[in-house]
Design a protein around this motif. Structure first.
Motif, mmCIF file in Angstrom:
data_model
loop_
_atom_site.group_PDB
_atom_site.id
_atom_site.type_symbol
_atom_site.label_atom_id
_atom_site.label_comp_id
_atom_site.label_asym_id
_atom_site.label_seq_id
_atom_site.Cartn_x
_atom_site.Cartn_y
_atom_site.Cartn_z
ATOM 1 N N HIS A 1 65.913 64.286 68.175
ATOM 2 C CA HIS A 1 66.500 63.424 67.157
ATOM 3 C C HIS A 1 66.253 61.948 67.488
ATOM 4 C CE1 HIS A 1 69.288 61.491 64.460
ATOM 5 N NE2 HIS A 1 70.128 61.161 65.435
ATOM 6 N N LEU A 2 66.458 61.568 68.733
ATOM 7 C CA LEU A 2 66.246 60.175 69.125
ATOM 8 C C LEU A 2 64.783 59.779 69.012
ATOM 9 C CD1 LEU A 2 68.569 60.067 72.273
ATOM 10 C CD2 LEU A 2 69.002 59.007 70.047
ATOM 11 N N ALA A 3 63.894 60.674 69.421
ATOM 12 C CA ALA A 3 62.464 60.348 69.400
ATOM 13 C C ALA A 3 61.891 60.397 67.994
ATOM 14 C CB ALA A 3 61.709 61.307 70.315
ATOM 15 N N GLN A 4 62.243 61.409 67.222
ATOM 16 C CA GLN A 4 61.619 61.640 65.919
ATOM 17 C C GLN A 4 62.256 60.807 64.817
ATOM 18 O OE1 GLN A 4 60.836 65.839 64.472
ATOM 19 N NE2 GLN A 4 62.550 65.326 63.113
ATOM 20 N N ASP A 5 63.581 60.751 64.784
ATOM 21 C CA ASP A 5 64.275 60.081 63.682
ATOM 22 C C ASP A 5 64.550 58.605 63.955
ATOM 23 O OD1 ASP A 5 64.478 62.518 62.179
ATOM 24 O OD2 ASP A 5 66.112 63.119 63.497
ATOM 25 N N LEU A 6 64.748 58.255 65.224
ATOM 26 C CA LEU A 6 65.080 56.870 65.564
ATOM 27 C C LEU A 6 63.979 56.185 66.366
ATOM 28 C CD1 LEU A 6 68.864 57.356 66.456
ATOM 29 C CD2 LEU A 6 67.863 56.570 64.303
ATOM 30 N N HIS A 7 62.868 56.921 66.611
ATOM 31 C CA HIS A 7 61.667 56.363 67.249
ATOM 32 C C HIS A 7 61.964 55.775 68.627
ATOM 33 C CE1 HIS A 7 60.009 56.993 63.282
ATOM 34 N NE2 HIS A 7 60.912 56.166 62.760
ATOM 35 N N HIS B 1 61.816 55.477 72.739
ATOM 36 C CA HIS B 1 60.825 55.723 73.785
ATOM 37 C C HIS B 1 61.110 57.090 74.423
ATOM 38 C CE1 HIS B 1 59.116 55.447 77.879
ATOM 39 N NE2 HIS B 1 58.219 54.631 77.334
ATOM 40 N N PRO B 2 60.073 57.827 74.857
ATOM 41 C CA PRO B 2 60.309 59.163 75.432
ATOM 42 C C PRO B 2 61.333 59.170 76.559
ATOM 43 C CG PRO B 2 57.969 58.864 75.033
ATOM 44 C CD PRO B 2 58.625 57.561 74.707
ATOM 45 N N GLY B 3 61.306 58.152 77.425
ATOM 46 C CA GLY B 3 62.281 58.097 78.504
ATOM 47 C C GLY B 3 63.694 57.906 77.991
ATOM 48 N N VAL B 4 63.855 57.034 76.975
ATOM 49 C CA VAL B 4 65.181 56.809 76.385
ATOM 50 C C VAL B 4 65.663 58.069 75.672
ATOM 51 C CG1 VAL B 4 66.492 55.445 74.715
ATOM 52 C CG2 VAL B 4 64.790 54.335 76.169
ATOM 53 N N ALA B 5 64.739 58.730 74.960
ATOM 54 C CA ALA B 5 65.111 59.958 74.252
ATOM 55 C C ALA B 5 65.588 61.034 75.228
ATOM 56 C CB ALA B 5 63.922 60.463 73.437
ATOM 57 N N ALA B 6 64.863 61.166 76.342
ATOM 58 C CA ALA B 6 65.268 62.162 77.338
ATOM 59 C C ALA B 6 66.615 61.811 77.958
ATOM 60 C CB ALA B 6 64.204 62.275 78.427
ATOM 61 N N ALA B 7 66.927 60.514 78.031
ATOM 62 C CA ALA B 7 68.191 60.082 78.623
ATOM 63 C C ALA B 7 69.378 60.334 77.701
ATOM 64 C CB ALA B 7 68.130 58.598 78.977
ATOM 65 N N GLY B 8 69.127 60.675 76.443
ATOM 66 C CA GLY B 8 70.223 60.916 75.512
ATOM 67 C C GLY B 8 71.167 61.996 75.997
ATOM 68 N N TYR B 9 70.617 63.081 76.523
ATOM 69 C CA TYR B 9 71.470 64.148 77.044
ATOM 70 C C TYR B 9 72.233 63.680 78.279
ATOM 71 C CZ TYR B 9 72.974 68.768 78.603
ATOM 72 O OH TYR B 9 73.731 69.846 78.993
ATOM 73 N N SER B 10 71.650 62.721 79.029
ATOM 74 C CA SER B 10 72.354 62.181 80.193
ATOM 75 C C SER B 10 73.618 61.441 79.780
ATOM 76 C CB SER B 10 71.444 61.239 80.985
ATOM 77 O OG SER B 10 70.367 61.941 81.550
ATOM 78 N N PHE B 11 73.551 60.675 78.681
ATOM 79 C CA PHE B 11 74.746 59.987 78.176
ATOM 80 C C PHE B 11 75.827 61.007 77.840
ATOM 81 C CE2 PHE B 11 72.007 56.434 78.009
ATOM 82 C CZ PHE B 11 72.762 55.294 77.792
ATOM 83 N N PHE B 12 75.427 62.050 77.141
ATOM 84 C CA PHE B 12 76.348 63.114 76.761
ATOM 85 C C PHE B 12 76.927 63.791 78.002
ATOM 86 C CE2 PHE B 12 76.797 67.718 75.958
ATOM 87 C CZ PHE B 12 77.760 67.708 74.959
ATOM 88 N N ALA B 13 76.059 64.144 78.961
ATOM 89 C CA ALA B 13 76.506 64.858 80.150
ATOM 90 C C ALA B 13 77.382 63.982 81.040
ATOM 91 C CB ALA B 13 75.297 65.367 80.939
ATOM 92 N N LEU B 14 77.073 62.682 81.121
ATOM 93 C CA LEU B 14 77.884 61.785 81.941
ATOM 94 C C LEU B 14 79.301 61.683 81.386
ATOM 95 C CD1 LEU B 14 78.199 59.744 84.218
ATOM 96 C CD2 LEU B 14 77.310 57.986 82.667
ATOM 97 N N ALA B 15 79.410 61.520 80.072
ATOM 98 C CA ALA B 15 80.738 61.435 79.459
ATOM 99 C C ALA B 15 81.494 62.744 79.625
ATOM 100 C CB ALA B 15 80.603 61.082 77.975
ATOM 101 N N MET B 16 80.789 63.863 79.490
ATOM 102 C CA MET B 16 81.435 65.162 79.660
ATOM 103 C C MET B 16 81.906 65.345 81.103
ATOM 104 S SD MET B 16 80.023 68.917 78.597
ATOM 105 C CE MET B 16 80.529 68.731 76.883
ATOM 106 N N THR B 17 81.083 64.897 82.046
ATOM 107 C CA THR B 17 81.465 64.997 83.449
ATOM 108 C C THR B 17 82.725 64.196 83.724
ATOM 109 O OG1 THR B 17 79.150 65.270 84.091
ATOM 110 C CG2 THR B 17 80.694 64.618 85.812
ATOM 111 N N ALA B 18 82.771 62.953 83.226
ATOM 112 C CA ALA B 18 83.948 62.105 83.429
ATOM 113 C C ALA B 18 85.192 62.751 82.825
ATOM 114 C CB ALA B 18 83.714 60.731 82.812
ATOM 115 N N GLY B 19 85.064 63.327 81.626
ATOM 116 C CA GLY B 19 86.192 63.980 80.993
ATOM 117 C C GLY B 19 86.681 65.186 81.775
#
Length: 406
Positions: A252-258, A260-278
């Motif tokens: 979604h980040l790469a295709q719909d919001l264009h 960078h591949p590294g930023v797109a791959a980091a999207g799940y990291s944002f999700f996982a980091l917040a989930m870990t903190a919770g």
């Protein structure tokens, strides 16, 4: 309002429970590592999905169908894992599934068609389903022996492993081939299993599988079954979102919001980091709010976050939405699985885990089909709908009581 897993005396008795403390601590550490390993390997796979999609020439619908192989393998294995745990113990099954999961990661980058990808993902799904049911069964036994609602801490380890796996994937996405990356993950998985596996193999479960159902036999079994099913559906609704973000968030980040591949791959990291903190704060949250308020607040927060993540016009707003979603979903799945285990023992764990992980694994193919029919952002809004539904069902579960002895 009852607190989650407010268990009674340790299963082995007061004085024996004290002498068993070092053993329980070792078991908790080893089991935590397996949860982290599971998240690490799973995230390492999902961040390479865009590259595998390109390699196989799959459309969104083709990829969704191939990902159904994970779902099919997992669901079949989940229906058998409970029996395997009863016969051999949840600890040996956890170790064996970890080995199989590690080895299966070498197969997807060898495929060159959606059909071949779907077939090898059957094996990956079988291992993934097996380790998750076995680990959760072992964790519920350990939670009962520890007499504290620490289930979120195990799932925090899964999320932390996912964050590390996704972060590593983002770092190497532009420079390392999927084959080299996933073979490296296989080696790491086997080494970690060799380090932690002997601890599980040397120590049996602190709560024998037969003991929990015996204590619940007289506690309105029909009502308990309905309540276990309710918690299983809650787990399904929220795990659907976790699976959807894992498999489709980067795309979604790469295709719909264009992005960078590294930023797109980091999207799940944002999700996982917040989930870990919770989840790291989950035990304190449960002790303060109780399970009903935790479920309702989590579902509402996740629904709002996913609407932002799916419909935001910018990459950073979408990343914020992913993080809020992770924070909301953090404790719903562990609460649901542990609550089902407290009500109905290993059978409850198996039922809730199967429904929950079924949602995680069936969600990505459903997103793929919906993306073909509508668009990927619209498909991702279904995560918000199901999270809101989990909040409603969580409120409906407010009258559930853990039987005496838990």
């Amino acid at each position: 309002m009852p607190l989650l897993n407010k268990v009674g005396p340790a299963l082995s008795g007061g004085s024996r429970g004290d002498t068993a403390s070092p053993s329980l601590a070792r078991l908790r550490s080893a089991l935590t590592l397996f949860f982290a390993l599971d998240g690490f390997l799973f995230a390492g796979w999902v961040v390479r999905i865009p590259a595998i999609k390109q390699q196989t020439g799959a459309s969104a619908g083709d990829l969704g169908l191939a990902l159904l192989g994970v779902s099919a393998g997992a669901v079949v294995t989940m229906t058998l894992t409970g029996r395997l745990c009863r016969r051999y113990g949840s600890h040996p099954v956890t170790v064996a599934a970890a080995v199989l999961l590690s080895l299966s990661l070498t197969l997807p980058p060898l495929t060159r068609s959606p059909l071949a990808l779907g077939l090898v993902l059957l094996l990956f799904g079988a291992a993934y389903g097996g380790i998750n049911v076995a680990m959760n069964s072992a964790a519920v036994d350990l939670v009962a022996a520890l007499r504290r609602p620490v289930m979120p801490s195990f799932h925090a380890a899964f999320s932390l492993g996912g964050m590390l796996g996704a972060g590593l994937g983002g770092l190497v996405a532009g420079s390392l081939s999927p084959t080299a990356h996933l073979i490296g993950l296989t080696v790491a998985g086997l080494l970690l299993t060799a380090a932690a596996g002997p601890v599980l193999l040397r120590h049996p479960s602190p709560a024998p599988p037969e003991s929990l159902p015996a204590r619940t036999a007289g506690a309105r079994p029909a009502g308990s079954r309905r309540t276990v099913l309710l918690f299983g559906v809650i787990a399904l609704c929220t795990a659907y979102g976790e699976g959807a973000l894992a498999d489709w968030g980067a795309l979604h980040l790469a295709q719909d919001l264009h992005a960078h591949p590294g930023v797109a791959a980091a999207g799940y990291s944002f999700f996982a980091l917040a989930m870990t903190a919770g989840r790291l704060s989950g035990t304190a949250l449960l002790e303060r709010l109780g399970q009903t308020r935790t479920l309702v607040a989590g579902g509402v927060t996740a629904a709002a976050g996913m609407l932002l993540g799916a419909l935001a016009p910018t990459v950073w707003a979408a990343l914020l939405g992913f993080a809020v979603t992770g924070l909301g979903l953090a404790n719903i799945f562990p609460v649901a699985v542990a609550r089902a285990g407290a009500l109905a023992g290993p059978g409850g764990v198996a039922a809730a885990s199967t429904l929950g992980y079924g949602g995680m694994l069936l969600g990505p193919p459903a997103i793929g089909f919906l993306a073909d029919w509508f668009s990927l952002p619209v498909a991702l809004t279904t995560v918000a709908v199901l999270a809101a539904g989990a909040a409603v069902m969580g409120y409906a579960s407010r009258g559930a009581r853990v039987p005496v002895g838990h």
